[in-house]
Every structure is written in structure tokens, then in C-alpha cells.
Design a protein around this motif. Sequence first.
Motif, mmCIF file in Angstrom:
data_model
loop_
_atom_site.group_PDB
_atom_site.id
_atom_site.type_symbol
_atom_site.label_atom_id
_atom_site.label_comp_id
_atom_site.label_asym_id
_atom_site.label_seq_id
_atom_site.Cartn_x
_atom_site.Cartn_y
_atom_site.Cartn_z
ATOM 1 N N UNK A 1 57.782 23.390 61.076
ATOM 2 C CA UNK A 1 57.836 22.486 59.809
ATOM 3 C C UNK A 1 57.390 21.212 60.272
ATOM 4 N N UNK A 2 57.013 20.576 61.355
ATOM 5 C CA UNK A 2 56.378 19.459 61.664
ATOM 6 C C UNK A 2 54.951 19.612 60.818
ATOM 7 N N UNK A 3 54.468 20.761 61.344
ATOM 8 C CA UNK A 3 52.877 21.100 61.054
ATOM 9 C C UNK A 3 52.671 21.235 59.473
ATOM 10 N N UNK A 4 53.944 21.657 58.928
ATOM 11 C CA UNK A 4 53.631 21.735 57.312
ATOM 12 C C UNK A 4 53.896 20.446 56.671
ATOM 13 N N UNK A 5 54.935 19.584 57.210
ATOM 14 C CA UNK A 5 55.023 18.303 56.685
ATOM 15 C C UNK A 5 53.983 17.275 56.779
ATOM 16 N N UNK A 6 53.274 17.406 58.085
ATOM 17 C CA UNK A 6 52.145 16.382 58.266
ATOM 18 C C UNK A 6 50.833 16.815 57.731
ATOM 19 N N UNK A 7 50.610 18.018 57.975
ATOM 20 C CA UNK A 7 49.362 18.537 57.639
ATOM 21 C C UNK A 7 49.219 19.496 56.381
ATOM 22 N N UNK A 8 50.252 19.766 55.741
ATOM 23 C CA UNK A 8 50.247 20.822 54.860
ATOM 24 C C UNK A 8 50.627 20.299 53.372
ATOM 25 N N UNK A 9 51.827 21.104 52.948
ATOM 26 C CA UNK A 9 52.444 21.028 51.754
ATOM 27 C C UNK A 9 53.262 19.705 51.668
ATOM 28 N N UNK A 10 54.001 19.422 52.807
ATOM 29 C CA UNK A 10 54.941 17.983 52.391
ATOM 30 C C UNK A 10 54.028 17.108 52.293
ATOM 31 N N UNK A 11 52.871 16.923 53.006
ATOM 32 C CA UNK A 11 52.104 15.700 52.615
ATOM 33 C C UNK A 11 51.307 15.538 51.281
ATOM 34 N N UNK A 12 50.838 16.755 50.830
ATOM 35 C CA UNK A 12 50.321 16.803 49.451
ATOM 36 C C UNK A 12 51.352 16.871 48.509
ATOM 37 N N UNK A 13 52.606 17.452 48.534
ATOM 38 C CA UNK A 13 53.515 17.403 47.495
ATOM 39 C C UNK A 13 54.080 15.863 47.368
ATOM 40 N N UNK A 14 53.991 14.998 48.588
ATOM 41 C CA UNK A 14 54.505 13.636 48.222
ATOM 42 C C UNK A 14 53.084 12.902 47.477
ATOM 43 N N UNK A 15 51.871 13.268 47.740
ATOM 44 C CA UNK A 15 50.725 12.666 47.259
ATOM 45 C C UNK A 15 50.890 13.054 45.736
ATOM 46 N N UNK A 16 51.063 14.296 45.362
ATOM 47 C CA UNK A 16 51.188 14.724 43.802
ATOM 48 C C UNK A 16 52.448 13.975 43.074
ATOM 49 N N UNK A 17 53.467 14.159 44.013
ATOM 50 C CA UNK A 17 54.496 13.345 43.199
ATOM 51 C C UNK A 17 54.497 11.974 42.992
ATOM 52 N N UNK A 18 53.867 11.107 43.750
ATOM 53 C CA UNK A 18 53.468 9.748 43.595
ATOM 54 C C UNK A 18 52.602 9.600 42.422
ATOM 55 N N UNK A 19 51.640 10.561 42.393
ATOM 56 C CA UNK A 19 50.515 10.346 41.389
ATOM 57 C C UNK A 19 51.237 10.653 40.014
ATOM 58 N N UNK A 20 51.900 11.557 39.686
ATOM 59 C CA UNK A 20 52.914 11.873 38.675
ATOM 60 C C UNK A 20 53.779 10.679 38.142
ATOM 61 N N UNK A 21 54.319 10.284 39.489
ATOM 62 C CA UNK A 21 55.074 9.175 39.033
ATOM 63 C C UNK A 21 54.412 7.824 38.240
ATOM 64 N N UNK A 22 53.209 7.715 38.769
ATOM 65 C CA UNK A 22 52.456 6.695 38.160
ATOM 66 C C UNK A 22 51.497 6.997 37.196
ATOM 67 N N UNK A 23 51.639 8.251 36.613
ATOM 68 C CA UNK A 23 50.699 8.829 35.539
ATOM 69 C C UNK A 23 51.090 7.851 34.077
ATOM 70 N N UNK A 24 50.120 7.344 33.695
ATOM 71 C CA UNK A 24 50.092 6.649 32.329
ATOM 72 C C UNK A 24 50.565 7.179 30.958
#
Length: 215
Positions: free
Chosen positions: A48-71
Motif C-alpha cells: 500500500x505504501x507503493x500504491x500511495x506514493x507511486x501509483x493510484x494514491x498520488x494520481x487520485x490526489x492530483x485529479x481530486x485537486x484539479x477537479x476542485x479547482x476546475x473553473x
Amino acid sequence: MTTERHVLTLMQWLSPSFPVGAFAYSHGLETVISSGQITTAADLEDWLKSVLIHGTGRNDSILLRAAHAAPDGTALAEIDAIARAFAASGERLMETALQGDAFCKTVSDIWGADLQGLTYPVAIGAAAAHAGIGADLAAAIYLQAFVSNLVSAAVRAVPLGQTEGQAVLAALTPLCESTAAETATATLDDLSSTAFLSDIAAMNHETLQPRIFRT
């Protein structure tokens, strides 16, 4: 400003009782448990460390933030299309699409967010913005809920004891917080994945028999 209501709303959205069917998905974990690659709590924590740091976890956080900021809705749709394109397998796409669709329906009915058919992290980010919930808090709690669901799956499938599962979740909670924080300045151009074994496990799960989980 973050309020107790914001925290409570996120806890409700990301609770196991929220009707997105999270309990039915193992994110490929069932494959590696079946093959004997994960047999202990330590194995699970490392995976799960690998998934968080290098996989889905990190990417989902980026996508969530981008959606949050979507105009606007057009920008949100573009972010969602990227999220779908970035899914590494058919089951990964199904997992994020079905959970996201179920989340959109419930949040729209109750909170009036008017969201439809978004992938899960994109839906969370858009709903949080609609509710005035900050992206930092939403990303951190989303990641903790993501890990919590996978720990729960492993407790059932390995099997692990409930105490062992909670110990793994407690150990990974600081990593959820730091991963969320580290994506604060990330953009969609920073999406990447080097959690290759996790992606392969998800692909192999499509033909795994017998199986309990949908992914």
C-alpha cells in the motif's frame, strides 16, 4: 475556513456506509493475495505504501485537486477524460467510474451538487468545491479512506486480524497526509505511475477465478 461541518461531511461521503459499493473492490489486491505475494500485515503495508506514493494514491490526489479547482463544467469534463484515459486496466476504469457515478447520484440528490458520471476522485474534488470544503482536507481524508478500504479487503482475503489491519492503517495515515500535501502544487502534467506490480495485478484480476471482489 475549515469547519467541523466540513470534516463531518467528508467523513460521511467517505464512510463505508456511503452507497458507492467500495467494499466490493480490492484494487487488484485479491490477485496478489491469491498468488501468495501478500500473506502478512508487513507485506500489505509495503504494497500500500507503493500504491500511495507511486501509483493510484498520488494520481487520485492530483485529479481530486484539479477537479476542485476546475473553473467550469467544460474543464471538469476534460479532467474526467484524463482520469479515464489514465486508468491502467479495464477493471481500474470500472472501479473509478462506477464508484464515481454512484457518488455523484447521492451527492446530487442530497447536497444539490448537480454532478453526473464522473470518475471517483474527480467527483470528490468537484463535490468538495461545491460544499466549500478545502482541497487539502478533502485529499487527505480521501487517501485515508482509500487505504482503509484496501486494508478492509485484505483483512477479509488474507485473512488478517482486525487489530493487524488497524495497525497497518495507523502506520499509513501519516503517508496519506504527506502524499496529499505533496500534490498541492502538482498539475495534470505530473500524473504518472511506477507502481507497475499493482497495475499488473489489476490486469490479471480480470481473469482470476475464483474471486470475491469485482477488481
